[in-house]
Structures are given as C-alpha cells and as structure tokens.
Design a protein around this motif. Structure first.
Motif, short mmCIF file in Angstrom:
data_model
loop_
_atom_site.label_atom_id
_atom_site.label_comp_id
_atom_site.label_asym_id
_atom_site.label_seq_id
_atom_site.Cartn_x
_atom_site.Cartn_y
_atom_site.Cartn_z
N VAL A 7 -3.66 -5.34 -4.14
CA VAL A 7 -4.95 -6.04 -4.12
C VAL A 7 -5.56 -5.86 -2.73
N THR B 246 1.08 -3.56 -8.20
CA THR B 246 -0.32 -3.97 -8.08
C THR B 246 -0.69 -4.25 -6.63
N LYS C 8 -13.30 -7.63 -4.12
CA LYS C 8 -11.87 -7.41 -4.40
C LYS C 8 -11.72 -6.13 -5.20
N GLU D 31 0.54 -7.77 -5.19
CA GLU D 31 0.66 -8.88 -6.13
C GLU D 31 2.03 -8.82 -6.81
N ILE E 290 -8.59 -3.90 -7.23
CA ILE E 290 -7.22 -3.93 -7.74
C ILE E 290 -6.78 -2.49 -8.00
#
Length: 132
Positions: A113, A111, A124, A107, A126
């Motif tokens: 994902v 980050t 999902k 992302e 993270i």
C-alpha cells in the motif's frame, strides 16, 4: 518487519484519489488521464541501507537509487527535481520532501500500500506482489 520483505515486483491493482493528487501536483489533463489508466509495475530491491525502486510503465521507466536516512536529489516522472529523505521503520518506508509525504507499507506478504499526501490531497495505490 524486516526491510527484506519489501523486496520484489508489484503490479498496481487499484488507486484511490490518484488523479486528484496528480492535479494538485500540476499535471495537465491528458497526462493525468494517461497516468491514471496505465499499468504500473514497481520493482523494489534493498540490501541494508541501499535501496533501488524502479517504476515501469508503457510510458516510462524511472529508477531511484538511494541510501536510507540520507537526503538525495530525486527526479519525478514529469521532470521535477527536489531533495528527498527516505526513512525505514519496522513497518513502513517513508519518503519526505518539502511538499509531499509518501508512506509505503505491506498490508500482508503480497499487498503493498502506498499513501501519498500532497497539499490537501491524500491518494492511495494498492499493488499486488508478482509471484514467479
């Protein structure tokens, strides 16, 4: 985006629908609860088409070594084995097998994902990059 940007260590920060994904996969109640609540670190290393992804937790450490665009036998945390194909596009790394699609993308620089599609369930996770 260069594949090298995926290199690094990432700590799981949050999950959405992950327990439902585990249930769809056939995980029992206690194993699902443990998996949802444990701390998970991913270590991703790649050099050209050769990749290693290591998932570390207090429960188990699993390492996958593979070459992009070449099918290989994968063993999951619960011992299931199946053939997987991993591909890289400029923005994503995708794992596909007969039942599941896993898409990884950054992302931003810190980050990671991971979107998991299995049956009728989409989950999902993270992860945040660990900076030394």
């Amino acid at each position: 985006m260069s594949a090298q940007k995926f290199n690094g260590r990432f700590l799981c920060h949050s999950s959405e629908n992950f327990e439902e994904y585990l249930k769809e996969c056939g995980f029992g109640y206690f194993l699902r609860k443990a998996a949802v609540n444990m701390s998970v670190t991913l270590d991703i290393r790649n050099q050209g088409k050769r990749w290693t992804i290591t998932q570390e937790s207090t429960f188990k450490t699993i390492s996958q070594e593979f070459e992009l665009d070449k099918e290989f036998e994968e063993t999951t945390a619960d011992g299931r084995k199946f053939m997987t194909l991993v591909t890289f596009t400029p923005n994503t790394v995708q794992d596909t097998d007969k039942d599941c699609l896993i898409t990884r993308y950054l992302e931003d620089d810190d980050t990671l994902v991971i979107v998991i599609e299995y049956g009728s369930v989409t989950a999902k996770r993270i992860f945040k990059r660990i900076r030394s």
